[in-house]
Design a protein around this motif. Structure first.
Motif: not given
Length: 492
Positions: A449-466
């Motif tokens: 009835g409802s599609e589920t999450h997946s356990g695979v990795d996700v990405a992260l993008w970052a900018t700014g200090p540190w």
């Protein structure tokens, strides 16, 4: 002397390499020259080690690497590109990482403990928010609350906000301010437990949360009480909106009242009964995610000590649960617009912006498709002697075309329950017009009835200090630790 000689040697080697490249047959290619330009930018990139005055954590619920790919192509094609060459705003951030998303007791994550990990620095138990690993789901007698980044920021004099297109009491925004043994106690909780809506008002009264904008008026008003954007369903006959306004918190409920709000005072915005509208269906009087983000930054940036803001595109997740790629991608574009708005309003020298997801979905991209194939449509063949696709759909072994996007399971399953309780079926024929209808549900295999999450990795993008501290493959709780260092560790 040795170091100077080494630097000179490296410079000569680089120049020689560049000169040699001009003799390569591919050196005149646009792809080659673009890569050389990108390389030069990376060589000249210097880490930003300023103290972060502001932190903005963007979380597109369910927008993992696969979903981000689909949104990139969709937005690119909407802007007149073939799509593959397009970049979303965060695609251009200088630093990135791969993020593991599992929970303490679950391979496939839930949004509550994943968002909690980002806000506390430790993994958490499935379906709980900001509790130590001894908590038992649904049992508040076992609660052992953790300290939140928002509380640390507030204690340091910073302002704090939470923005979402889901209910403001839903898992991801709730992780900014709430602590509970059950993420579903949004407007009601067992005796002796405190529901999430009440916790939000408590945190606003305490001065921890300065701005909270999202959906979900029903969790703030008594059962049956009509409010501007819906009907309450609280079982305790408490009107939290009245409590909030009596405490000096401004209450807004549409685009007009949000625009008119005093940016120097706390704001509680509840723009729908439950979740806010999908971007595809959003009425004019309902603010967009970019509108919410802009309003929050306008209010929070008045604090000379800086701010922490979490922004969630909550309905990316809901569209994928429904098996509807069109709304997944259009809400993803709205998320990109919110990121652009934040970039325009802040200074990268003092503002750390992080873009990530709490988890991925079971979304699947099928091929082999030619360049520019409509990402919500049928897979079109690779053409010989030209860049764009052939214009002819690729056929599967059953002789029928197939869409680029499918889901591993969900409401669009090709298997249908029979009278005897078994499941059987076959794929129907499909036209391009049918596949690109905004209401089309992508074909799936496993019927659910409802599609589920997946356990695979996700990405992260970052900018700014540190932001350069992000890199490689990291656990999700590292997001808290980088934010903590950028704001507090860098000041030592």
């Amino acid at each position: 002397m040795f170091r100077r000689t080494l630097v000179s040697t490296l410079s000569i080697a680089l120049c020689a390499s560049t000169a040699l490249a001009q003799d390569l047959p591919q050196a005149g290619s646009d792809y080659y020259t673009a890569a050389q330009d990108a390389l030069a930018e990376r060589i000249n990139l210097q880490p930003n080690t300023n103290k972060a005055m502001n932190v903005i954590l963007f979380v597109a619920d369910g927008q993992g690497v696969h979903t981000n790919y689909g949104i990139r192509l969709y937005e690119g094609q909407q802007n007149g590109f073939l799509g593959e060459e397009y970049d979303l705003p965060h695609d251009l951030f200088p630093n990135s990482a791969i993020i593991k998303t599992y929970n303490i007791n679950s391979q496939t994550p839930d949004s509550a403990p994943t968002a909690g990990a980002m806000n506390t620095g430790v993994k958490q138990v499935f379906n709980t928010i900001n509790m130590a690993d001894t908590v038992i789901h649904d049992d508040c007698s076992t609660e052992s609350p953790l300290r939140l980044f928002s509380e640390m920021a507030s204690d340091a004099g910073m302002s704090v906000g939470a923005v979402s297109t889901a209910s403001i009491t839903h898992a991801t925004p709730a992780a900014v301010y709430a602590k509970t043994a059950n993420r579903n106690w949004e407007g009601s909780a067992p005796e002796g437990c405190t529901d999430i809506a009440t916790q939000l008002i408590e945190q606003m009264e305490a001065g921890v949360i300065d701005v909270a904008l999202g959906g979900g008026i029903r969790a703030f008003a008594p059962a049956g009480v009509e409010m501007e954007t819906g009907t309450g369903n609280r079982e305790d006959d408490v009107n939290l909106v009245e409590r909030a306004t009596a405490s000096g918190i401004q209450y807004v409920y549409d685009a007009e009242t949000l625009a008119a709000a005093d940016r120097s005072q706390p704001i509680l915005g509840l723009f729908s009964n439950s979740h806010m509208s999908y971007e595809h269906d959003r009425p004019e009087d309902e603010p967009s995610l970019a509108d919410l983000t802009t309003a929050a930054i306008e209010q929070l940036s008045g604090n000379e000590n800086g701010f922490y803001l979490e922004v969630e595109a909550g309905r990316v997740d809901h569209a994928s649960h429904a098996g509807n790629a069109h709304r997944t991608f259009t809400d993803g574009v709205a998320f990109s617009d919110a990121i652009r708005a934040a970039q325009e309003m802040t200074d990268p020298e003092n503002t750390l912006i992080i873009v990530t997801a709490d988890h991925e979905h079971s979304i699947v991209f099928n091929g082999y498709c030619g360049r520019g194939t409509p990402i919500t449509g049928l897979c079109m063949g690779v053409a010989k002697g030209q860049v764009e696709h052939s214009g002819e759909p690729v056929l599967a072994a059953d002789g029928l075309p197939y869409t680029v996007v499918t889901f591993g399971q969900g409401a669009g399953s090709v298997l249908v329950e029979q009278e005897d309780g078994t499941y059987a079926g076959s794929r129907p024929d499909l036209t391009q017009e049918e596949a690109q209808d905004p209401d089309y549900l992508q074909q799936a295999l496993i019927p659910m009835g409802s599609e589920t999450h997946s356990g695979v990795d996700v990405a992260l993008w970052a900018t700014g200090p540190w932001s350069h501290l992000f890199g490689g493959t990291m656990d999700q709780e590292m997001i808290f630790h980088v934010m903590n260092h950028a704001v507090f560790g860098a000041a030592e």
